[in-house]
Structures are given as C-alpha cells and as structure tokens.
Design a protein around this motif. Structure first.
Motif, mmCIF file in Angstrom:
data_model
loop_
_atom_site.group_PDB
_atom_site.id
_atom_site.type_symbol
_atom_site.label_atom_id
_atom_site.label_comp_id
_atom_site.label_asym_id
_atom_site.label_seq_id
_atom_site.Cartn_x
_atom_site.Cartn_y
_atom_site.Cartn_z
ATOM 1 N N MET A 1 0.823 -1.188 0.000
ATOM 2 C CA MET A 1 0.000 0.000 0.000
ATOM 3 C C MET A 1 0.873 1.261 0.000
ATOM 4 S SD MET A 1 -3.128 0.891 2.531
ATOM 5 C CE MET A 1 -4.378 -0.118 1.788
ATOM 6 N N THR A 2 1.867 1.361 0.921
ATOM 7 C CA THR A 2 2.724 2.546 0.937
ATOM 8 C C THR A 2 3.569 2.625 -0.325
ATOM 9 O OG1 THR A 2 4.361 1.350 2.247
ATOM 10 C CG2 THR A 2 2.863 2.788 3.437
ATOM 11 N N LYS A 3 3.886 1.452 -0.900
ATOM 12 C CA LYS A 3 4.662 1.420 -2.143
ATOM 13 C C LYS A 3 3.936 2.208 -3.239
ATOM 14 C CE LYS A 3 6.540 -2.573 -3.033
ATOM 15 N NZ LYS A 3 6.730 -3.955 -3.494
ATOM 16 N N HIS A 4 2.637 1.989 -3.354
ATOM 17 C CA HIS A 4 1.839 2.694 -4.358
ATOM 18 C C HIS A 4 1.770 4.190 -4.046
ATOM 19 C CE1 HIS A 4 0.722 -1.122 -6.057
ATOM 20 N NE2 HIS A 4 0.246 -1.517 -4.898
ATOM 21 N N PHE A 5 1.665 4.492 -2.763
ATOM 22 C CA PHE A 5 1.600 5.888 -2.325
ATOM 23 C C PHE A 5 2.852 6.646 -2.754
ATOM 24 C CE2 PHE A 5 2.406 9.023 1.156
ATOM 25 C CZ PHE A 5 1.331 9.860 0.909
ATOM 26 N N LYS A 24 -3.551 9.118 5.357
ATOM 27 C CA LYS A 24 -3.776 8.091 6.377
ATOM 28 C C LYS A 24 -4.173 6.766 5.736
ATOM 29 C CE LYS A 24 -5.679 10.064 10.008
ATOM 30 N NZ LYS A 24 -6.655 10.522 11.001
ATOM 31 N N ASN A 25 -5.101 6.813 4.802
ATOM 32 C CA ASN A 25 -5.559 5.597 4.129
ATOM 33 C C ASN A 25 -4.455 4.951 3.289
ATOM 34 O OD1 ASN A 25 -8.167 5.564 5.181
ATOM 35 N ND2 ASN A 25 -8.920 6.953 3.600
ATOM 36 N N ASN A 34 -1.684 7.377 12.073
ATOM 37 C CA ASN A 34 -2.461 8.597 12.335
ATOM 38 C C ASN A 34 -1.535 9.799 12.508
ATOM 39 O OD1 ASN A 34 -5.243 7.841 12.321
ATOM 40 N ND2 ASN A 34 -4.876 6.711 14.215
ATOM 41 N N LYS A 35 -0.561 9.668 13.378
ATOM 42 C CA LYS A 35 0.381 10.761 13.646
ATOM 43 C C LYS A 35 1.276 11.006 12.426
ATOM 44 C CE LYS A 35 2.285 13.760 16.415
ATOM 45 N NZ LYS A 35 1.652 15.052 16.464
#
Length: 160
Positions: A1-5, A24-25, A34-35
């Motif tokens: 997920m973060t890879k795509h971000f 966040k998502n 969250n932070k």
C-alpha cells in the motif's frame, strides 16, 4: 500500500494536494499512521512555505520538522550530503553495548561514543557494516553468542 503511495508522490506539492485522511488511508499498514499522516502533511507545507520545496541540509532545521527526530535527520544527511554523521539505530545501539563500546544508556550516548571511537572518514561505511553485521550475526532475539564472530573475538581476547 505505501509502495503505491510513494510511487505517485514525488515532492511536497504532491502531498498537499491530498487530505490528511487520504494520506492516512495510503499508509495505514504502517505503525502510528495517524500521527505520521499529519506529520507528512505538515512537513510538506513547511518545506514548501519555508524552504521553497527543498529539504534542508542542516541537522537542526531537519529536526525542527514535524516527525523528524535526530535519527531520521542523521540518516537523511548520511544519504544525501557530505556532512559527517553517524546515525545510531537499534542495531548499532545494541552492537555498541554488546561490544562494550558504549554503556547502552541511550542512543545519544552511543552516538557520542561511536564518534569518539571510530575515525570520521570511516563513519559512513561502518554505519552500514554494523547494521548488516548485527542483523546477521547478533540479532536482538535468539542471539547466539557463539555465532557472533566479533563478540567471540572480544571474549577470547579478554576484552569483554
């Protein structure tokens, strides 16, 4: 997920086009998301407004940014500048303590000890070598001192 971000995010301007909830998502599979999402958003705004989108090469300015502590600032400078730094992560902190090169009280003391012990011109190389060595031969869990070559050398030479 973060890879795509991080494939679609290239600069602070890309970040501020998103809401904190969208960030966040995109990073919710990592701890403290969250932070971190609000830190990423706020940091991006500061980089744009105060630094014209350029990440500063000064450790104090880096540490003043949201979500950036001493270790993160040091790691950034380690990779992106010629400024001599010796970032101390958990692996280096553990190894310096196991090898009795530091008292293990805190990472700031470990960093001071490492900088005092090792030659400045070797910091960059040693930083990575100690991390990789620690992961392979001296992990925090299930550590087998007999497989830790450096530890054995120190014990056998009565340095520990």
């Amino acid at each position: 997920m973060t890879k795509h971000f991080f494939k679609k995010i290239k600069n602070p301007q890309d970040i501020i086009q998103l809401t904190i909830n969208e960030i966040k998502n995109s990073i919710k599979n990592i701890g403290l998301y969250n932070k971190k999402s609000s830190n990423i958003y706020n940091l991006s705004n500061i980089l744009i407004n105060k630094y014209h989108g350029i990440i500063p090469n000064n450790i104090l300015e880096l540490e003043s940014l949201p979500g950036i502590g001493h270790k993160s600032a040091s790691v950034f400078l380690f990779h992106r500048s010629k400024i001599p730094v010796f970032p101390v992560d958990t692996h280096i902190h553990r190894m310096m303590f196991r090898w009795k090169l530091s008292n293990g009280k805190n990472v700031k003391q470990t960093e001071k000890d490492a900088k005092r012990i090792f030659l400045k011109k070797k910091w960059k190389k040693l930083h990575l070598q100690i991390i990789f060595y620690g992961k392979k031969y001296s992990p925090s869990r299930k550590w087998n001192p007999k497989k830790d070559i450096i530890y054995q050398k120190l014990v056998n030479n009565h340095l520990l």
